[in-house]
Structures are given as structure tokens and as C-alpha cells.
Design a protein around this motif. Sequence first.
Motif, PDB file in Angstrom:
ATOM      1  N   LYS A   1      36.127  34.263  35.517  1.00 60.49           N
ATOM      2  CA  LYS A   1      36.684  35.577  35.844  1.00 60.49           C
ATOM      3  C   LYS A   1      35.884  36.691  35.176  1.00 60.49           C
ATOM      4  O   LYS A   1      35.708  37.767  35.746  1.00 60.49           O
TER       5      LYS A   1
ATOM      6  N   LYS B   1      42.979  39.683  37.073  1.00 62.03           N
ATOM      7  CA  LYS B   1      42.820  38.223  37.105  1.00 62.03           C
ATOM      8  C   LYS B   1      42.329  37.703  35.758  1.00 62.03           C
ATOM      9  O   LYS B   1      42.794  36.667  35.271  1.00 62.03           O
ATOM     10  N   TYR B   2      41.361  38.422  35.167  1.00 67.99           N
ATOM     11  CA  TYR B   2      40.834  38.024  33.859  1.00 67.99           C
ATOM     12  C   TYR B   2      41.937  38.079  32.809  1.00 67.99           C
ATOM     13  O   TYR B   2      42.087  37.165  31.988  1.00 67.99           O
TER      14      TYR B   2
ATOM     15  N   PHE C   1      39.911  42.320  39.728  1.00 66.76           N
ATOM     16  CA  PHE C   1      39.266  41.275  38.929  1.00 66.76           C
ATOM     17  C   PHE C   1      39.643  41.379  37.452  1.00 66.76           C
ATOM     18  O   PHE C   1      39.741  40.362  36.764  1.00 66.76           O
TER      19      PHE C   1
END
Length: 618
Positions: free
Chosen positions: A232, A269-270, A266
Motif C-alpha cells: 500500500k 487503505k494504507y 490510497f
Amino acid sequence: MNQERQIKPLYMWWRIIKSTFMWWYLLIAAVVAMIGFAVSNLAMVYLLGPVLSALFNPESATLSAQLEKFSGSETIKAKIGTLLAPILYKQTPLETLKQFAILLVIIVLIKNLFQYIQNISAMQLMQNITNFFRKKLFEKILTMPLGFFHRMKAGALMSRVISDVQMMQEYISDTIADLIRDPLQVVVHYAFLLTIDSKMTLYITVIVPLIVIGMSIIGKHLRRYGARTQEKMAELASVLQEGITGIRVVKGFNAEKLEASKFKKFADKYLHNIMKMYRVRRLAGPFNEIIGAAIAACLLWFGGRKVILGVGPSPAEFMQYILTLFLMMQPIKAVADKVNRIQQGLGAASRVFWLLDLKWVSAPKKGSIRIKDIKDGIKFEHVWFKYDESENYALKDLTFEIPAGSMVALVGHSGAGKSTTADILSRFYIPQKGKVLVDGIDLAEIEDSSWRALLGIVSQEVILFNDTVSANISYGDPNPDTKRIYEAAKAANALEFIEKLPQGFNTIIGERGLMLSGGERQRIAIARAIYRNPKLLILDEATSALDTRSEMLVQQAIDNLISGRTVLVIAHRLSTVLKADKIIVLEKGEKICEGNHEELYETCEQYREIYDLQFGKK
């Protein structure tokens, strides 16, 4: 495409540990210091018993009393006591207490000296390992063929070199020293516990497998979450890199909100993955705390009971035992935590070692023949080429010659295969069928460095570096010649604007040369090719992005450059190739016409169409 494979943890461990042997002297210094630290730490605990005896039972705190206590006994405990008694005890209790105070200061000084040596040696060792892998990774990336860079995003590669290697250091390399020191402390403390009460110590040992099983379950999850988190992070770095490098397009299309939304997606998500990993890792602390509390409760009941009944160790020895046990639990807990951190780091390490071990399936084989010149010329013989995983061939049965000292031009619409032909000639790619001959020698058999030493490449997308004008012109030369740099700039019609820069040739031109205009960057690129003095010059779309005046200046520079050289020109603008000795017209990867301008205009419909579109009908 080469799929990323799973790498066994033991293999990664071996790779990392093997790298420490390159700096064996630092490893030895760190280990010796760790042993000294563990022993001096135990010495402080051992001193507790005699101090308590001196305070609460002064009659026993003399040398004669201690020697009498151990006389006649052959146990290890008696032998150690007899050996240490002259160091610890004096003739009177007060002298003994004074000796204890002096020894305490000496032990603390020695302990901290060993700790300092250990920290410095271990840090230097770990930084050396991190630096080693980071340099190896970048060297590996530089050796990969162009097809690899089409598959891997620049941001993802940057993440591997910077983030993954950093995570290897933080979660693996930094813990190697601790994984040597902490088990050493455990062994030393455990041995001391055996000398006090071996039976009670062996009972406690039975609980250790429970800790190992629990840590292995937690560690397995951490390794998986660690790998996902780094993936990620690589995706996040790619979005960031694309947004920054493409900022002109982003602003030009009012796409700031789009890019921010993409980055947010993103980033979230990380965050989700890193919190998963954190929650699992934090299970280790409470798990060890509960096990430790259970051990302490059992010890307090069974051990304290033996002391009260007078069938076990003395009160002072029991205090030594309790303190030593708790001191031992600290490194045990630390080892468990370090094992979990390593599991996280192995996720990053697997990405690093995958890239280091990668063998690209379509990478050109290494040739061994060295050449210094092009005497006869270059010949494409029935060359077929398609990109990885593409069903259609970019070049189809391409055959043509470039005689030494001649200028050959490739023309055609976008997608005709012109740049692909130039890339194959530069040996960035290898054809699936057919071959390219240089003076009758298969290009595949020629050593890459030997071949590229003969090349000079100038393309539409000029790549300049965040360095001085001089460094960019002499790029690749470890010993730049100032006079040659000046002459190259003059021949490239670049002298006029270079001398107007704030520091002239010593001016830093910014990342990708953004301080210069398009035409100025193009002329610096031509000056770089002139400085290189190539035998074969490849001009790929060299003037198609320039205004009329810049194109005129660049064309003059090219005229200065091509004299006496073998030249391959690729351009949409036919004004740049009218003087070519031979023009080859490509369409969908096939050669459809060949000849000079006059011949092609009369006989080649496709060439005439391109010419008329640019200049109007004749």
C-alpha cells in the motif's frame, strides 16, 4: 510479466545475517560488549545478597565468616562463593559495606562502558547493512531492461529503495543486535537462577513453550500484514510521484480534486492496513504480561513458602532470585517484541530480495565481443519484435541497411515502429526473430558497454539532471574536459544562452532541466551527444517539439553533429530528413518504401501523402 514470488523467511534471514560478516570486526566488538553488559548487569544483582546480609546480619559480612560458610562444600554455588568472597568481603562489616559501595560504582561504570561500545558498534553495523542493500537495489534497477520499467511504476521502485529498505533496518537490522544481547542476558540470568534453586527454575522453564507458541501465531499475522502495508505504501508513493511530476497536466485540466481524491483513497487503505498490523502487534505485550504475572504468582507462593519453612534459599537469596527473574523477564519480553517486529520487516525484506533476485524473462543476453568503430555499416535482417504480453508485432520482417558514414531517416505515422527500431538499435530490446548486424557481427554478441560507447542519442523527451550545465554536457565522463564541453556547446548553438545564465556553465539547471526552455534543453542534449563524439548518432523526434527558430538552431547543431558519422534520424517533420542519403517509410511495423526524397515522392504514395500534408501539394 515476472510475478512477485513468496520468499522463505529463513532464506531472507540468511541473506541479512550473511551481510553482517562483511563487517565482522564490528560484529565481534558488539558481541563482546554485549557479553560484558550481561555479566556486569548480573553482577549488580549478585551484589544485592551480600548487601542485604551486611545490613541485616552484620556478623556474616566478613571474609572469615564467608570462607567458613563455604568450607567443605563442593557445589558450584560454594565454589563461586569461595572465589568471590575475597573481592566482596573485608575483615569487618563496615569495611565490607564500604567495599560494596565502591564495587557498585565500578560495576555501573563498566556496565555503561560496555553498553556504549555495544550501541556504537551495532549501529555502525546496521547502518552499513542498510546502506549496502540500498546501493545493491539501485544498482540492480539500473541493470534492468526497459521492459521492466514499463511494468514497474517509478513510485513503486522508489518505495522499495527508500521505504522498504528503511523498514528492513527498523524492523530487522536494528533488532539483530538486540536478538544477540537479550538472549545472552537470559542465558546468564538463567544460569544464576539455577545456582540459587535449580528445582524451582526448572518448573518455571516448562511455561516457555506457551510463550513461543503464542508469539509464533502473532508473528505469522504480522508478517502478512507487514507485506500488505508495504504494498500500500508503494501504491501511495506512485500516486504521489505521478501527481508531482505531472503537475502541469493536473493544473491544466483542473484535476487537483481528482488527484487529491485518488491520493486519499490510497492513503486510507494504507492507514487501514497499518492499524490492523498495530492491533495484532499490541497483543504481544498483554500476552507476555499475563504469562509473567502467572509465573510471579507461582513463584511467590511456592518459593516464599520454602523460605518461610526454612527448606529453601535464604531470604537474601530469595530476593536475588526474585530480582533476577524479573530482570530475565524483561529481555524475554523484548525478544518476543523483536520477533514480532522482524515479522513485519520480513514483509519489506521479501520485496527487496524479490527485486535483487529478479531475472527478467526478456532481458537481453550479455554479449562478449568488444568493438571500437563502425566500419562497414548496420543491417537489420528480417527483424520481428513485439512487447511483452502484446499479441501484435510492433516490427514485422523489417530489413534495411545503414551504410557507415551515411544518414538514414525513418518516417511514418505514430505507431509505425520508428522509435521501436531505434530502441532495438540501442539494444534496449531484443527482437524475437531476425537479427541486427554491425559490420557483420550479430548485435546480440556485442558487449553492451562497448556498443553504447559508440552511441549518441538525442530524443524529443530530453532527460537532463539536477546538476550544472557542464555536468549535463559531459554526463558519463568521470574526467570532464572543460575545453571539449565549451566546443560541444558552441557546435550545438547553446553557447549564447549558456553564457547568459547566472553562473554560466556552472549553473544548476533544476530537476529535468526545468530552468531552461524546450529548445535550450534540446541543444544541451545535442551538446551532450557532440561531447560524446559518437560513431552512431540516433536522432529520435529530435526537433518535433520545437518552435521554428529553435528548430532552425537545433537543425544547424545537428548539421554540425552528423558530419563524418553514421546517423539514424526519426522525425514526423520531413524538413529534418530531406538531406538524408536514404529514407525508409514504415507503416504498422513494416517497411513499405525506401529511397531518397525525390524517388519516394514520385513512387511512394504514403510518403507523398505525409509530405503533402506538411508542405502542401507540390
